[in-house]
Design a protein around this motif. Structure first.
Motif, short mmCIF file in Angstrom:
data_model
loop_
_atom_site.label_atom_id
_atom_site.label_comp_id
_atom_site.label_asym_id
_atom_site.label_seq_id
_atom_site.Cartn_x
_atom_site.Cartn_y
_atom_site.Cartn_z
N TYR A 27 6.24 1.21 5.58
CA TYR A 27 4.79 1.19 5.69
C TYR A 27 4.22 -0.15 6.11
CZ TYR A 27 5.58 5.58 3.46
OH TYR A 27 6.04 6.83 3.17
N ASN A 28 5.09 -1.09 6.56
CA ASN A 28 4.53 -2.26 7.22
C ASN A 28 4.16 -1.86 8.63
OD1 ASN A 28 7.10 -1.94 8.06
ND2 ASN A 28 7.74 -4.06 7.78
N TYR A 45 10.61 -5.95 -12.14
CA TYR A 45 10.90 -5.27 -10.88
C TYR A 45 12.05 -5.93 -10.12
CZ TYR A 45 6.27 -3.75 -12.22
OH TYR A 45 5.21 -3.27 -12.94
N THR A 54 7.85 -7.13 -6.31
CA THR A 54 6.66 -6.48 -6.86
C THR A 54 6.95 -5.00 -7.05
OG1 THR A 54 5.74 -5.92 -4.69
CG2 THR A 54 5.23 -8.12 -5.58
N ALA A 56 5.25 -2.70 -5.85
CA ALA A 56 5.05 -2.05 -4.55
C ALA A 56 6.31 -2.11 -3.70
CB ALA A 56 3.87 -2.69 -3.82
N GLU A 57 6.97 -3.28 -3.69
CA GLU A 57 8.19 -3.41 -2.89
C GLU A 57 9.28 -2.46 -3.39
OE1 GLU A 57 8.59 -7.94 -1.33
OE2 GLU A 57 8.55 -7.69 -3.52
N THR A 59 8.96 0.35 -5.38
CA THR A 59 8.64 1.78 -5.23
C THR A 59 8.62 2.18 -3.76
OG1 THR A 59 6.28 1.25 -5.35
CG2 THR A 59 7.36 1.94 -7.39
N ASP A 60 8.16 1.28 -2.89
CA ASP A 60 8.20 1.59 -1.46
C ASP A 60 9.63 1.76 -0.97
OD1 ASP A 60 5.49 1.65 -1.18
OD2 ASP A 60 5.31 -0.28 -0.15
N ARG A 63 10.76 5.14 -2.10
CA ARG A 63 10.08 6.16 -1.30
C ARG A 63 10.66 6.22 0.11
NH1 ARG A 63 5.46 4.36 -1.98
NH2 ARG A 63 4.84 5.66 -3.76
N TYR A 531 13.21 4.40 -11.27
CA TYR A 531 12.40 4.43 -10.05
C TYR A 531 12.86 5.52 -9.09
CZ TYR A 531 10.28 0.07 -11.52
OH TYR A 531 9.58 -0.88 -12.22
#
Length: 535
Positions: A27-28, A45, A54, A56-57, A59-60, A63, A531
């Motif tokens: 998603y970048n 994390y 983070t 976000a890093e 979980t991204d 995903r 996660y």
């Protein structure tokens, strides 16, 4: 180079991901190059090279790994037990390798990326890059990933950007692996020996232990039947099938559209997919800025009619039965039986001749059938189980006895006949004659026999060899092995070396990840497996 969109055998999950390059922070944003011209419980994390990750890093990364499965046609793997923990571990490896690529200043230019995409076979027509083929593929990808359309002239802009970012990181990770493992090479000292085993013509004899020959002696009592019934109430054979009733909207290609060329038919299906996606997204709850409970989703039937669609409701149907008025589709049934009361609306379901969106209306639970109704089935099942076990035990005993007799100098056929076993002598065959230009065995039984004989020396008796095709067990004697045709040796040596090197590189990849995870300044998240449920 990456193996994107190539067909693969899907043996095990780790092998699948071994061929797919790790990494992909989807998603970048890098721009659209071809068209512009479950909750974790810890706050730790992880850390890589002294930098804290983070949420976000992390979980991204998880995903992205799940999306990677979908993109590479491995969606069914995501439903396997324990897959979440494996995905989390793979995501961690992705992050480590991406950080290493950054440390080594490995980059991929826009020109390199565009050239690579243009060279990919799925996007070519008559050997030349086809914008239409690329556009159609991106439309299919958007539906599979359930991505919303973009505002503006290109509704697929975000999907294309995501796809381009995936390829960019795959190329970067190919480069970092080459840098890390450039010295990894296997030994090919056994090439000639292995070649003879694979391609030398063989003669073999065998005896077969068939469960059918043990059925008559298998004894099953009423107590056995009752105990089996009581111990396994969840056995599907003892239960009625769960049935479901769903509301659904079908958006199907017309007979005329089905006759169109692939590119035009794909574009028409993409348009239906976009309409279905807009409908499905209407049921997603709107985030509340005030933290208040969002309003309930709209009524499926009413919303469908509001959008000019034609909803329908199925009768109750089982997972292996086709609902009336629905085109035959395992995808439709799979989607229907994956719905839950908490998530009653499906994503866009890709059908052979269109798309669909489903809503769970009602579940008719499975129920345990009365014992008298399944008694005969249980008795037959137990007889077969006992017969199969008797055949396996007998095969183990007889194979050991034959091995001992042959080791003392006895003739295999004479020893087997003396044990009242029927001996079958096979015609001469080559286990894997592909490189010598001959047809390999196509019979599954012969394929298993050929594989088993590779590990045998002439005059040796195998351990029991189970046959999955018919549940029999074999004891195989390699009567002899002739010299292999030398014509295929050079090609075999090349394949043998490549196979050895690839296995070694995969082992080193795992070792490097474990080593890197323990270096100062790097720490794997304590509850990484949690996660793996991130959707």
């Amino acid at each position: 180079m990456m193996k994107f969109l190539r067909s693969q055998s899907q043996t095990v999950l780790v092998v699948v991901l071994g061929v797919i390059a790790l990494g992909f922070l989807f998603y970048n944003s890098s721009g659209n190059l071809l068209t512009n011209s479950g909750a974790p419980t810890s706050n730790d994390y992880g850390r890589i090279d002294g930098e804290d990750l983070t949420v976000a890093e992390l979980t991204d990364a998880v995903r992205n790994t799940r999306d990677e499965f979908i993109i590479h046609g491995q969606s069914e793997q995501l439903s396997q037990p324990g897959v979440g923990a494996q995905i989390a571990e793979i995501a961690w490896s992705q992050l480590l390798l991406l950080h290493e690529a950054d440390r080594l200043h490995i980059t991929v230019s826009n020109e390199q990326l565009v050239d690579y995409i243009r060279s990919m076979a799925p996007f070519q027509k008559d050997g030349v890059f086809s914008p239409d083929a690329y556009q159609s593929s991106m439309g299919v990808l958007q539906i599979k990933l359930n991505m919303p359309s973009d505002d503006g002239p290109d509704k697929l802009a975000s999907t294309k950007t995501l796809f381009e970012n995936i390829l960019r990181d795959e190329l970067r990770l190919d480069a970092v692996r080459a840098a890390l493992y450039s010295g990894v090479r296997g030994s090919a000292g056994e090439v000639s020996t292995q070649y003879e085993k694979f391609y030398g013509p063989e003669t073999a004899s065998l005896v077969t232990f068939d469960p059918k020959n043990f059925i008559a002696s298998a004894q099953v009592t009423a107590a056995d039947i009752a105990a089996e019934y009581k111990a396994h109430p969840e056995n599907p054979a003892y239960r009625t099938a769960e049935k479901r009733r769903v509301d659904y909207v079908l958006l199907l290609l017309s007979p005329e559209q089905m006759k169109l060329p692939d590119a035009q038919k794909g574009a028409a299906k993409d348009a239906l997919g976009q309409k279905a996606l807009d409908f499905a997204l209407a049921f997603q709850p709107e985030p509340s800025a005030t933290g208040e409970t969002p309003p309930p989703p709209p009524d499926f039937m009413a919303e469908a009619k509001k959008m000019g669609l034609t909803p329908a409701t199925s009768e109750f149907f089982a997972e292996d039965a086709r609902p009336a008025n629905v085109p035959p589709s395992s995808a439709f049934n799979g989607a229907a039986f994956s719905l839950t009361k908490d998530e009653p609306i499906s994503k866009v379901v890709d059908l052979d001749n269109g798309v669909a969106v489903l809503h769970l209306a009602e579940i008719q639970p499975s129920e345990l059938r009365p014992l008298e109704e399944v008694k005969a089935e249980i008795e037959e099942q137990l007889k077969q189980t006992k017969a199969a076990e008797a055949a396996r035990v007998t095969a183990q005993i007889m194979a050991k006895t034959l091995q001992a007799e042959v080791a003392k100098g006895a003739d295999f056929k004479t020893a087997a006949t003396g044990m009242k076993l029927k001996v079958e002598t096979l015609p001469a065959f080559e286990p894997y004659p592909i490189l010598t230009g001959k047809t390999p065995p196509t019979d599954p039984r012969m394929e298993t026999i050929a594989y088993a004989t590779i590990s045998l020396a002439p005059g040796q008796v195998s351990d029991p060899v189970p046959m999955r095709t018919d549940d029999t067990t074999l004891a195989i004697h390699l009567d002899g092995r002739a010299k292999a045709d030398p014509a295929g040796l050079a090609a075999f040596e090349m394949q043998f070396r490549e196979s050895q090197d690839e296995r070694l590189r995969q082992a080193v990849d795992v070792d490097w990840t474990n080593w890197k995870s323990k270096q100062p300044g790097t720490r794997k998240p304590y509850d990484l497996d949690a996660y793996g449920s991130v959707e």
